[in-house]
Design a protein around this motif. Structure first.
Motif, PDB file in Angstrom:
ATOM      1  N   ASN A 271      27.924  59.811  53.069  1.00  0.00           N
ATOM      2  CA  ASN A 271      27.168  58.443  52.433  1.00  0.00           C
ATOM      3  C   ASN A 271      27.653  58.372  50.891  1.00  0.00           C
ATOM      4  OD1 ASN A 271      25.692  60.878  52.063  1.00  0.00           O
ATOM      5  ND2 ASN A 271      23.759  59.673  52.494  1.00  0.00           N
ATOM      6  N   ILE A 272      28.764  58.861  50.662  1.00  0.00           N
ATOM      7  CA  ILE A 272      28.966  58.628  49.007  1.00  0.00           C
ATOM      8  C   ILE A 272      30.560  58.204  49.052  1.00  0.00           C
ATOM      9  CG2 ILE A 272      29.941  61.191  48.802  1.00  0.00           C
ATOM     10  CD1 ILE A 272      28.535  61.318  46.160  1.00  0.00           C
ATOM     11  N   PHE A 273      30.785  57.428  48.001  1.00  0.00           N
ATOM     12  CA  PHE A 273      32.024  56.745  47.826  1.00  0.00           C
ATOM     13  C   PHE A 273      32.411  57.283  46.281  1.00  0.00           C
ATOM     14  CE2 PHE A 273      34.417  52.471  47.310  1.00  0.00           C
ATOM     15  CZ  PHE A 273      35.600  52.953  47.363  1.00  0.00           C
ATOM     16  N   ILE A 274      33.492  58.166  46.250  1.00  0.00           N
ATOM     17  CA  ILE A 274      33.683  58.637  45.103  1.00  0.00           C
ATOM     18  C   ILE A 274      35.156  58.130  44.421  1.00  0.00           C
ATOM     19  CG2 ILE A 274      34.576  60.960  43.847  1.00  0.00           C
ATOM     20  CD1 ILE A 274      32.848  62.368  45.751  1.00  0.00           C
ATOM     21  N   THR A 275      35.357  57.580  43.031  1.00  0.00           N
ATOM     22  CA  THR A 275      36.389  57.012  42.660  1.00  0.00           C
ATOM     23  C   THR A 275      36.927  57.910  41.580  1.00  0.00           C
ATOM     24  OG1 THR A 275      35.158  55.424  41.656  1.00  0.00           O
ATOM     25  CG2 THR A 275      36.100  54.796  43.634  1.00  0.00           C
ATOM     26  N   PRO A 276      38.009  58.057  40.845  1.00  0.00           N
ATOM     27  CA  PRO A 276      38.553  58.909  39.953  1.00  0.00           C
ATOM     28  C   PRO A 276      38.352  58.430  38.609  1.00  0.00           C
ATOM     29  CG  PRO A 276      40.447  57.936  40.816  1.00  0.00           C
ATOM     30  CD  PRO A 276      39.286  57.436  41.579  1.00  0.00           C
ATOM     31  N   HIS A 277      37.166  57.990  38.044  1.00  0.00           N
ATOM     32  CA  HIS A 277      36.844  57.580  37.029  1.00  0.00           C
ATOM     33  C   HIS A 277      37.972  56.357  36.367  1.00  0.00           C
ATOM     34  CE1 HIS A 277      34.591  58.696  32.693  1.00  0.00           C
ATOM     35  NE2 HIS A 277      34.701  57.453  33.000  1.00  0.00           N
ATOM     36  N   CYS A 278      37.724  55.491  37.294  1.00  0.00           N
ATOM     37  CA  CYS A 278      39.024  54.451  37.171  1.00  0.00           C
ATOM     38  C   CYS A 278      38.300  52.882  37.013  1.00  0.00           C
ATOM     39  CB  CYS A 278      40.119  54.413  38.155  1.00  0.00           C
ATOM     40  SG  CYS A 278      39.377  54.215  39.986  1.00  0.00           S
ATOM     41  N   SER A 279      37.315  52.744  37.243  1.00  0.00           N
ATOM     42  CA  SER A 279      36.425  51.409  36.852  1.00  0.00           C
ATOM     43  C   SER A 279      36.814  50.605  35.904  1.00  0.00           C
ATOM     44  CB  SER A 279      35.109  51.332  37.275  1.00  0.00           C
ATOM     45  OG  SER A 279      34.336  52.024  36.189  1.00  0.00           O
ATOM     46  N   GLY A 280      37.075  51.174  34.766  1.00  0.00           N
ATOM     47  CA  GLY A 280      37.673  50.427  33.494  1.00  0.00           C
ATOM     48  C   GLY A 280      38.923  50.073  33.402  1.00  0.00           C
ATOM     49  N   HIS A 281      39.899  50.481  34.296  1.00  0.00           N
ATOM     50  CA  HIS A 281      41.180  50.271  34.143  1.00  0.00           C
ATOM     51  C   HIS A 281      41.632  48.840  34.507  1.00  0.00           C
ATOM     52  CE1 HIS A 281      42.333  54.826  35.002  1.00  0.00           C
ATOM     53  NE2 HIS A 281      41.411  54.619  34.073  1.00  0.00           N
ATOM     54  N   SER A 282      42.373  48.327  33.498  1.00  0.00           N
ATOM     55  CA  SER A 282      42.805  46.894  33.679  1.00  0.00           C
ATOM     56  C   SER A 282      43.747  46.654  32.724  1.00  0.00           C
ATOM     57  CB  SER A 282      41.668  45.872  33.287  1.00  0.00           C
ATOM     58  OG  SER A 282      42.370  44.857  32.983  1.00  0.00           O
ATOM     59  N   PRO A 283      44.978  45.884  33.036  1.00  0.00           N
ATOM     60  CA  PRO A 283      45.995  45.650  32.184  1.00  0.00           C
ATOM     61  C   PRO A 283      45.473  44.854  30.926  1.00  0.00           C
ATOM     62  CG  PRO A 283      46.660  45.008  34.339  1.00  0.00           C
ATOM     63  CD  PRO A 283      45.296  45.152  34.543  1.00  0.00           C
ATOM     64  N   GLN A 284      44.663  44.112  31.077  1.00  0.00           N
ATOM     65  CA  GLN A 284      44.010  43.276  29.958  1.00  0.00           C
ATOM     66  C   GLN A 284      43.286  44.106  28.960  1.00  0.00           C
ATOM     67  OE1 GLN A 284      43.798  42.353  33.142  1.00  0.00           O
ATOM     68  NE2 GLN A 284      44.303  40.321  33.438  1.00  0.00           N
ATOM     69  N   THR A 285      42.862  45.604  29.454  1.00  0.00           N
ATOM     70  CA  THR A 285      42.048  46.111  28.328  1.00  0.00           C
ATOM     71  C   THR A 285      43.061  46.683  26.937  1.00  0.00           C
ATOM     72  OG1 THR A 285      40.880  47.232  30.315  1.00  0.00           O
ATOM     73  CG2 THR A 285      40.928  48.421  28.065  1.00  0.00           C
ATOM     74  N   LYS A 286      44.261  46.807  27.404  1.00  0.00           N
ATOM     75  CA  LYS A 286      45.292  47.000  26.368  1.00  0.00           C
ATOM     76  C   LYS A 286      45.294  46.091  25.163  1.00  0.00           C
ATOM     77  CE  LYS A 286      50.165  47.777  25.244  1.00  0.00           C
ATOM     78  NZ  LYS A 286      51.633  47.722  25.776  1.00  0.00           N
ATOM     79  N   GLU A 287      45.444  44.822  25.740  1.00  0.00           N
ATOM     80  CA  GLU A 287      45.344  43.670  24.954  1.00  0.00           C
ATOM     81  C   GLU A 287      44.129  43.575  23.972  1.00  0.00           C
ATOM     82  OE1 GLU A 287      46.034  40.151  27.291  1.00  0.00           O
ATOM     83  OE2 GLU A 287      47.737  41.371  28.189  1.00  0.00           O
ATOM     84  N   ARG A 288      42.958  43.686  24.830  1.00  0.00           N
ATOM     85  CA  ARG A 288      41.717  43.964  24.017  1.00  0.00           C
ATOM     86  C   ARG A 288      41.447  44.909  23.084  1.00  0.00           C
ATOM     87  NH1 ARG A 288      39.427  43.301  29.793  1.00  0.00           N
ATOM     88  NH2 ARG A 288      39.431  41.380  30.177  1.00  0.00           N
ATOM     89  N   ALA A 289      41.951  46.137  23.294  1.00  0.00           N
ATOM     90  CA  ALA A 289      41.753  47.201  22.470  1.00  0.00           C
ATOM     91  C   ALA A 289      42.642  46.934  21.336  1.00  0.00           C
ATOM     92  CB  ALA A 289      42.434  48.718  23.195  1.00  0.00           C
ATOM     93  N   ILE A 290      43.775  46.379  21.462  1.00  0.00           N
ATOM     94  CA  ILE A 290      44.781  46.231  20.039  1.00  0.00           C
ATOM     95  C   ILE A 290      44.228  45.129  19.220  1.00  0.00           C
ATOM     96  CG2 ILE A 290      46.955  45.192  19.426  1.00  0.00           C
ATOM     97  CD1 ILE A 290      48.149  46.687  21.733  1.00  0.00           C
ATOM     98  N   SER A 291      43.536  43.925  19.987  1.00  0.00           N
ATOM     99  CA  SER A 291      42.988  43.064  19.170  1.00  0.00           C
ATOM    100  C   SER A 291      41.641  43.467  18.418  1.00  0.00           C
ATOM    101  CB  SER A 291      42.585  41.878  20.352  1.00  0.00           C
ATOM    102  OG  SER A 291      41.888  41.014  19.621  1.00  0.00           O
ATOM    103  N   LEU A 292      40.953  44.468  18.975  1.00  0.00           N
ATOM    104  CA  LEU A 292      39.674  44.762  18.495  1.00  0.00           C
ATOM    105  C   LEU A 292      40.186  45.738  17.331  1.00  0.00           C
ATOM    106  CD1 LEU A 292      36.553  45.537  18.171  1.00  0.00           C
ATOM    107  CD2 LEU A 292      36.943  47.521  19.863  1.00  0.00           C
ATOM    108  N   PHE A 293      41.254  46.543  17.227  1.00  0.00           N
ATOM    109  CA  PHE A 293      41.289  47.281  16.315  1.00  0.00           C
ATOM    110  C   PHE A 293      42.020  46.529  15.074  1.00  0.00           C
ATOM    111  CE2 PHE A 293      45.037  49.194  13.919  1.00  0.00           C
ATOM    112  CZ  PHE A 293      44.068  50.281  13.338  1.00  0.00           C
TER     113      PHE A 293
END
Length: 316
Positions: A271-293
């Motif tokens: 009764n458990i669903f395990i995912t490999p710490h991937c919920s934050g992955h997204s192509p848009q994350t790179k763009e947001r990270a550069i913009s924030l920096f």
């Protein structure tokens, strides 16, 4: 002014920097391709910063004044050696909120609609229709940590007709939440919550927060979702709660030891669903990270207040 930039995006960032700046590049292991002894700024990239990586950068850059991290959680960064230095730390709060919020809704829908069972039936070529299949409408969601990620979760969950409770250190009314309580008051809401989402930072106060007492207060049909840090959950007590039916199930995108060892009993819980710490992955994350920096660098360069400054004493 000299900057230490991640090798993955240094060439994209450099054209946007003032002409009087210089850069050196750092890889995932903290190896730097030049002299960083006079570097003032460090931008770490979208990966979990290993203590050895961080220490190597600190040793190479004795004049470091500002560190922009892309992680929202910074528990792995705030080492004793790091805290000895007077470094301004800004984090990546907000960069991962949208993909994580979408993942949380996916976990909830997967459980409510019993997708794991449906995949099993498909593999068996079985046309069975008698299995648990629920609606999210009128269910109650408790989000422990109503910060940026928690608010993005609430925004999407509200569209499904859930009643939404949240907790935060300084409670205040928030859009899409029916109730927001203080950091020590959420336990009183556990008996009402069908879904409990952990979205709080890992600090001294939250380590082991989800323990035997918490599980005992939860509904037997409750579903726990952790997209924060594994150490917030007492894994032995979680396994016990799953095996005894104290709670109905759990989805874990993060665990105490990552990668999760093959011998971990977590893998074998039905009764458990395990995912490999991937919920934050997204192509848009790179763009947001550069913009924030780049936005924060402009602020730093001109002496203006920066975004996402971490309170190193509080841990977030």
């Amino acid at each position: 002014m000299k900057l230490i930039l991640p090798i993955e995006v240094a060439d994209e960032i450099q054209p946007h920097l003032p002409k009087d700046t210089q850069i050196v590049r750092a890889d995932v292991d903290g190896n730097i391709d030049g002299d960083a002894t006079d570097a003032e700024v460090y931008f770490s990239w979208l990966y979990y910063i290993k203590p050895t990586t961080l220490q190597k950068v600190l040793d190479s850059a004795p004049k470091l004044r500002w560190h922009q991290a892309t992680n929202a959680g910074v528990n792995n960064i705030l080492t004793p050696q790091y805290l000895e230095r007077e470094i301004i730390l800004t984090n990546g709060a907000g960069l991962h909120a949208i993909p994580i919020a979408e993942f949380v809704l996916a976990y909830m829908l997967s459980y409510a609609k019993n997708f794991l069972k449906l995949h099993e039936l498909q593999a068996q070529k079985s046309w069975q229709r008698s299995f648990r299949n629920e609606e999210l409408l009128d269910k109650t969601l408790l989000i422990i940590g109503a910060g940026g990620i928690g608010q993005e979760i609430a925004k999407r969950a509200k569209a499904f007709g859930l009643k939404i409770f949240g907790s935060r250190r300084n409670p205040q009314p928030l859009p899409n939440f029916d109730k927001v309580v203080g950091a020590n008051e959420w336990k009183a809401l556990l008996g009402e919550a069908h879904y409990v989402v952990i979205a709080t930072p890992l600090t001294k106060e939250t380590k082991g927060l989800i323990d035997a007492e918490v599980f005992s207060l939860m509904r037997p049909d409750a579903y726990l979702i952790n997209i924060a840090r594994g150490a917030i959950v007492d894994e032995a007590e979680l396994i016990k709660a799953l095996q005894t039916g104290t709670i109905a199930g759990a989805a874990l995108d993060t665990v105490f030891t990552e990668p999760l060892p093959p011998e971990s009993p977590l893998w074998n819980q039905p009764n458990i669903f395990i995912t490999p710490h991937c919920s934050g992955h997204s192509p848009q994350t790179k763009e947001r990270a550069i913009s924030l920096f780049l936005d924060n660098f402009t602020r730093y360069y001109s002496g203006k207040p920066m975004r996402n400054i971490v309170d190193k004493g509080a841990g977030y």
